[in-house]
Design a protein around this motif. Sequence first.
Motif, PDB file in Angstrom:
ATOM      1  N   THR A  90     -19.704 -34.200 -40.789  1.00  0.00           N
ATOM      2  CA  THR A  90     -20.360 -33.408 -39.737  1.00  0.00           C
ATOM      3  C   THR A  90     -21.252 -32.357 -40.401  1.00  0.00           C
ATOM      4  O   THR A  90     -21.110 -32.052 -41.572  1.00  0.00           O
ATOM      5  CB  THR A  90     -19.323 -32.718 -38.830  1.00  0.00           C
ATOM      6  OG1 THR A  90     -18.475 -31.904 -39.632  1.00  0.00           O
ATOM      7  CG2 THR A  90     -18.511 -33.710 -38.066  1.00  0.00           C
ATOM      8  N   LEU A  91     -22.138 -31.777 -39.590  1.00  0.00           N
ATOM      9  CA  LEU A  91     -23.092 -30.797 -40.117  1.00  0.00           C
ATOM     10  C   LEU A  91     -22.361 -29.527 -40.533  1.00  0.00           C
ATOM     11  O   LEU A  91     -21.446 -29.055 -39.860  1.00  0.00           O
ATOM     12  CB  LEU A  91     -24.147 -30.488 -39.059  1.00  0.00           C
ATOM     13  CG  LEU A  91     -25.229 -29.483 -39.438  1.00  0.00           C
ATOM     14  CD1 LEU A  91     -26.060 -29.984 -40.613  1.00  0.00           C
ATOM     15  CD2 LEU A  91     -26.139 -29.202 -38.255  1.00  0.00           C
ATOM     16  N   CYS A  92     -22.810 -28.955 -41.642  1.00  0.00           N
ATOM     17  CA  CYS A  92     -22.240 -27.712 -42.143  1.00  0.00           C
ATOM     18  C   CYS A  92     -22.459 -26.592 -41.137  1.00  0.00           C
ATOM     19  O   CYS A  92     -23.508 -26.483 -40.515  1.00  0.00           O
ATOM     20  CB  CYS A  92     -22.935 -27.380 -43.475  1.00  0.00           C
ATOM     21  SG  CYS A  92     -22.455 -25.762 -44.135  1.00  0.00           S
ATOM     22  N   LYS A  93     -21.470 -25.724 -40.984  1.00  0.00           N
ATOM     23  CA  LYS A  93     -21.564 -24.612 -40.032  1.00  0.00           C
ATOM     24  C   LYS A  93     -22.569 -23.561 -40.456  1.00  0.00           C
ATOM     25  O   LYS A  93     -23.098 -22.842 -39.629  1.00  0.00           O
ATOM     26  CB  LYS A  93     -20.191 -23.970 -39.844  1.00  0.00           C
ATOM     27  CG  LYS A  93     -19.225 -24.859 -39.101  1.00  0.00           C
ATOM     28  CD  LYS A  93     -17.914 -24.161 -38.893  1.00  0.00           C
ATOM     29  CE  LYS A  93     -16.955 -25.078 -38.152  1.00  0.00           C
ATOM     30  NZ  LYS A  93     -15.648 -24.479 -37.961  1.00  0.00           N
ATOM     31  N   TRP A  94     -22.860 -23.494 -41.741  1.00  0.00           N
ATOM     32  CA  TRP A  94     -23.838 -22.519 -42.212  1.00  0.00           C
ATOM     33  C   TRP A  94     -25.275 -22.953 -41.887  1.00  0.00           C
ATOM     34  O   TRP A  94     -26.179 -22.144 -41.890  1.00  0.00           O
ATOM     35  CB  TRP A  94     -23.702 -22.317 -43.736  1.00  0.00           C
ATOM     36  CG  TRP A  94     -22.381 -21.805 -44.139  1.00  0.00           C
ATOM     37  CD1 TRP A  94     -21.408 -22.477 -44.821  1.00  0.00           C
ATOM     38  CD2 TRP A  94     -21.851 -20.493 -43.891  1.00  0.00           C
ATOM     39  NE1 TRP A  94     -20.316 -21.697 -45.004  1.00  0.00           N
ATOM     40  CE2 TRP A  94     -20.565 -20.454 -44.438  1.00  0.00           C
ATOM     41  CE3 TRP A  94     -22.336 -19.383 -43.247  1.00  0.00           C
ATOM     42  CZ2 TRP A  94     -19.748 -19.339 -44.376  1.00  0.00           C
ATOM     43  CZ3 TRP A  94     -21.519 -18.259 -43.194  1.00  0.00           C
ATOM     44  CH2 TRP A  94     -20.255 -18.243 -43.746  1.00  0.00           C
ATOM     45  N   GLU A  95     -25.467 -24.233 -41.616  1.00  0.00           N
ATOM     46  CA  GLU A  95     -26.796 -24.743 -41.336  1.00  0.00           C
ATOM     47  C   GLU A  95     -27.032 -25.027 -39.862  1.00  0.00           C
ATOM     48  O   GLU A  95     -28.059 -25.575 -39.498  1.00  0.00           O
ATOM     49  CB  GLU A  95     -27.035 -26.035 -42.148  1.00  0.00           C
ATOM     50  CG  GLU A  95     -27.033 -25.774 -43.629  1.00  0.00           C
ATOM     51  CD  GLU A  95     -27.409 -27.002 -44.430  1.00  0.00           C
ATOM     52  OE1 GLU A  95     -28.075 -27.907 -43.882  1.00  0.00           O
ATOM     53  OE2 GLU A  95     -27.050 -27.055 -45.601  1.00  0.00           O
ATOM     54  N   ASP A  96     -26.127 -24.675 -39.000  1.00  0.00           N
ATOM     55  CA  ASP A  96     -26.293 -24.882 -37.535  1.00  0.00           C
ATOM     56  C   ASP A  96     -27.466 -24.173 -36.989  1.00  0.00           C
ATOM     57  O   ASP A  96     -27.889 -23.160 -37.296  1.00  0.00           O
ATOM     58  CB  ASP A  96     -25.049 -24.444 -36.789  1.00  0.00           C
ATOM     59  CG  ASP A  96     -24.099 -25.604 -36.576  1.00  0.00           C
ATOM     60  OD1 ASP A  96     -24.531 -26.745 -36.711  1.00  0.00           O
ATOM     61  OD2 ASP A  96     -22.940 -25.335 -36.264  1.00  0.00           O
TER      62      ASP A  96
END
Length: 139
Positions: free
Chosen positions: A133-139
């Motif tokens: 899943t997408l990294c939370k820092w790059e949301d």
Amino acid sequence: MQYKRPFYKKMCFCFAIIFISFFTSFISGNTGMQDSQQTVIAKSTKVVKSNAKKVVTEKVTVKSRKATRKRKLTAKRKQKKRKGVVKRNIRKVYIAPNSGRRYHFNPSCRGLRRAHGNITKISLKKAINQGYTLCKWED
């Protein structure tokens, strides 16, 4: 004995006949003045009709221009969407296969610090299929 009508009754009858004959000829259009008025009215209505046609055609052309602009914009948007889908399928992401379940678009993302250099580059589609899943820092 003969019945004689009074003079004023005879005169009223004559005036009534003259009045009726005058207005019937006036209404039927036998007067020259009325013919010239009719031609002037006919010419002015032709001009008005032609102007109305021009206005209608101008409105139609404006509407058709707006419609073509809308079609072009929607086509461009669809094309951009398709390109975005293609880019998403081709786009490469970075994962840390030993230390996480997230993918990153930036190889220097702070979510990849714990990977300690063990970073792998794969396609986005493949990463999603593997459960990343997408990294939370790059949301």
